[in-house]
Design an enzyme around this catalytic site. Structure first.
Site, PDB file in Angstrom:
ATOM      1  CG  HIS A 101      -3.242   7.566  -0.465  1.00  0.00           C
ATOM      2  ND1 HIS A 101      -4.427   6.871  -0.623  1.00  0.00           N
ATOM      3  CD2 HIS A 101      -2.417   6.756   0.240  1.00  0.00           C
ATOM      4  CE1 HIS A 101      -4.324   5.695  -0.025  1.00  0.00           C
ATOM      5  NE2 HIS A 101      -3.107   5.594   0.493  1.00  0.00           N
ATOM      6  CG  HIS A 103       2.182   5.227   0.386  1.00  0.00           C
ATOM      7  ND1 HIS A 103       1.946   5.079   1.727  1.00  0.00           N
ATOM      8  CD2 HIS A 103       1.072   4.761  -0.245  1.00  0.00           C
ATOM      9  CE1 HIS A 103       0.757   4.544   1.903  1.00  0.00           C
ATOM     10  NE2 HIS A 103       0.198   4.340   0.716  1.00  0.00           N
TER      11      HIS A 103
END
Length: 138
Positions: A101, A103
């Site tokens: 992932h 940010h």
């Protein structure tokens, strides 16, 4: 899914609610539940991988297209003066959820967030490390 229980895979499957801001065939983006600044978004590939070290190339290219699109939206939607794009890979780097992932963190002058401080190289150290990294690419 390679993890025993992956919270991001559960969000992708719709088993756990999230404040989704974007979704396409390859990725999903939702607000971080513990944001650095309001509007902090996580962009997650739908295909499970642990992090940058085992993510497929076919996953990363569309993920970055989504990151760019969402970064524009985060900046416009929050009135941010800047954006940090950040990825933690392995626990030593701060990774807490072991599903790839990225940010997207909206930034503002005077928001009080302190970035890390650099440390200068000692004599000859920079060239030595450059050589080591180049060698590892072979």
């Amino acid at each position: 899914m390679t993890e025993e229980r992956c919270i991001f895979c559960e969000i992708i499957a719709g088993a756990i609610p999230a404040a989704v801001v974007y979704e396409d065939e390859e990725s999903i983006a939702f607000l971080d539940i513990t944001p650095i600044n309001q509007g902090h978004v996580l962009v997650v590939p739908k295909h499970h991988s642990r992090n940058i070290f085992d993510a497929r190339h076919e996953t990363l290219a569309p993920l970055m297209r989504s990151v760019q699109k969402i970064a524009h939206a985060v900046r416009a939607g929050t009135g941010a003066e800047g954006i940090n794009i950040h990825m933690n890979n392995e626990s030593a780097a701060g990774q807490a959820v072991f599903h790839t992932h990225i940010h997207i963190i909206p930034r503002f002058h005077e928001d009080g967030i302190v970035m890390w401080k650099g440390h200068p190289y000692s004599d000859g150290e920079m060239q030595k490390l450059a050589t080591q990294i180049k060698t590892a690419l072979l």
